[in-house]
Design a protein around this motif. Structure first.
Motif, PDB file in Angstrom:
ATOM      1  N   GLU A  19       0.844  -1.191   0.000  1.00 45.23           N
ATOM      2  CA  GLU A  19       0.000   0.000   0.000  1.00 45.23           C
ATOM      3  C   GLU A  19       0.875   1.234   0.000  1.00 45.23           C
ATOM      4  OE1 GLU A  19      -0.989   0.520   4.762  1.00 45.23           O
ATOM      5  OE2 GLU A  19      -2.623   0.412   3.343  1.00 45.23           O
ATOM      6  N   SER A  20       0.337   2.301  -0.557  1.00 42.50           N
ATOM      7  CA  SER A  20       1.025   3.582  -0.520  1.00 42.50           C
ATOM      8  C   SER A  20      -0.012   4.665  -0.258  1.00 42.50           C
ATOM      9  CB  SER A  20       1.783   3.848  -1.822  1.00 42.50           C
ATOM     10  OG  SER A  20       0.881   3.989  -2.895  1.00 42.50           O
ATOM     11  N   THR A  36      -3.148   3.799  -2.648  1.00 43.95           N
ATOM     12  CA  THR A  36      -3.045   2.656  -3.546  1.00 43.95           C
ATOM     13  C   THR A  36      -2.841   1.399  -2.724  1.00 43.95           C
ATOM     14  OG1 THR A  36      -1.990   4.073  -5.195  1.00 43.95           O
ATOM     15  CG2 THR A  36      -1.815   1.703  -5.532  1.00 43.95           C
ATOM     16  N   LEU A  37      -3.569   0.356  -3.081  1.00 45.39           N
ATOM     17  CA  LEU A  37      -3.446  -0.935  -2.422  1.00 45.39           C
ATOM     18  C   LEU A  37      -3.321  -1.996  -3.498  1.00 45.39           C
ATOM     19  CD1 LEU A  37      -3.666  -2.513   0.304  1.00 45.39           C
ATOM     20  CD2 LEU A  37      -6.095  -2.728  -0.202  1.00 45.39           C
ATOM     21  N   PHE A  77     -11.410  -2.761   0.167  1.00 48.08           N
ATOM     22  CA  PHE A  77     -10.551  -1.639  -0.204  1.00 48.08           C
ATOM     23  C   PHE A  77     -10.955  -0.397   0.579  1.00 48.08           C
ATOM     24  CE2 PHE A  77      -9.507   2.105  -2.664  1.00 48.08           C
ATOM     25  CZ  PHE A  77      -8.160   1.911  -2.907  1.00 48.08           C
ATOM     26  N   ASP A  78     -12.255  -0.103   0.638  1.00 51.75           N
ATOM     27  CA  ASP A  78     -12.734   1.069   1.369  1.00 51.75           C
ATOM     28  C   ASP A  78     -12.371   0.982   2.847  1.00 51.75           C
ATOM     29  OD1 ASP A  78     -13.723   2.127  -0.969  1.00 51.75           O
ATOM     30  OD2 ASP A  78     -15.801   1.566  -0.566  1.00 51.75           O
ATOM     31  N   TYR A  79     -12.466  -0.225   3.409  1.00 53.45           N
ATOM     32  CA  TYR A  79     -12.106  -0.429   4.812  1.00 53.45           C
ATOM     33  C   TYR A  79     -10.620  -0.129   5.026  1.00 53.45           C
ATOM     34  CZ  TYR A  79     -11.487  -2.690   9.322  1.00 53.45           C
ATOM     35  OH  TYR A  79     -11.181  -2.947  10.627  1.00 53.45           O
ATOM     36  N   VAL A 102     -11.017   0.372  -8.609  1.00 56.44           N
ATOM     37  CA  VAL A 102     -10.871  -0.761  -7.708  1.00 56.44           C
ATOM     38  C   VAL A 102     -11.098  -2.043  -8.497  1.00 56.44           C
ATOM     39  CG1 VAL A 102     -11.748  -1.877  -5.616  1.00 56.44           C
ATOM     40  CG2 VAL A 102     -11.673   0.606  -5.748  1.00 56.44           C
ATOM     41  N   SER A 103     -10.216  -3.022  -8.280  1.00 53.94           N
ATOM     42  CA  SER A 103     -10.343  -4.319  -8.940  1.00 53.94           C
ATOM     43  C   SER A 103     -10.163  -5.421  -7.908  1.00 53.94           C
ATOM     44  CB  SER A 103      -9.292  -4.461 -10.039  1.00 53.94           C
ATOM     45  OG  SER A 103      -8.014  -4.649  -9.464  1.00 53.94           O
ATOM     46  N   GLN A 104     -10.145  -6.660  -8.358  1.00 52.94           N
ATOM     47  CA  GLN A 104      -9.965  -7.789  -7.452  1.00 52.94           C
ATOM     48  C   GLN A 104      -8.583  -7.800  -6.819  1.00 52.94           C
ATOM     49  OE1 GLN A 104     -10.850 -11.350  -9.598  1.00 52.94           O
ATOM     50  NE2 GLN A 104     -13.046 -11.076  -9.406  1.00 52.94           N
ATOM     51  N   LEU A 105      -7.611  -7.187  -7.442  1.00 51.25           N
ATOM     52  CA  LEU A 105      -6.246  -7.215  -6.924  1.00 51.25           C
ATOM     53  C   LEU A 105      -5.815  -5.897  -6.295  1.00 51.25           C
ATOM     54  CD1 LEU A 105      -4.501  -9.292  -9.716  1.00 51.25           C
ATOM     55  CD2 LEU A 105      -5.361 -10.059  -7.499  1.00 51.25           C
TER      56      LEU A 105
END
Length: 119
Positions: A19-20, A36-37, A77-79, A102-105
């Motif tokens: 993550e950044s 970014t995750l 992702f939101d969490y 947002v995607s699966q990865l």
């Protein structure tokens, strides 16, 4: 003594997760961020390690949950984003989204805080 040295060595909190969090404060006090995750792609086994029945069953489960999986990934992702904002204290009064992917990865969000930077 050697084992104690190895055991005390810090490890990554979530292997396969990067993550950044980048921030920017403008001259007018507006605060923007980019979060970014990225998650490592799951290792898929080849057909030589599974029976055809197993592969078919796994595919059906994936197809059945596909609609829910997209929402689940976005919620995860939101969490993670909310945790990062709470951890940093960057947006105390919330934020609005400028851009989102947002995607699966993983994913990326660019946002702006509702509160201005202290002067």
């Amino acid at each position: 003594m050697i084992l104690a040295g190895c055991a005390s060595e810090p490890t990554a909190p979530n292997p396969g997760l990067k993550e950044s969090f980048h921030t920017e404060v403008a001259a007018n006090g507006s605060k923007r961020f980019t979060y970014t995750l990225e998650m490592a792609a799951p290792q898929l086994r080849g057909p030589y390690t599974e029976s055809p029945q197993m592969r078919g069953g796994m595919m059906r489960q994936q197809d059945l949950g596909r609609g829910r999986a997209g929402r689940g990934q976005r919620m995860n992702f939101d969490y993670a984003l909310e945790l990062k904002l709470k951890e940093t204290g960057f947006c105390r009064d919330g934020y609005f989204v400028i851009d989102r992917a947002v995607s699966q990865l993983g994913g990326e969000v660019r946002g702006e805080c509702r509160d201005a930077a202290a002067r």
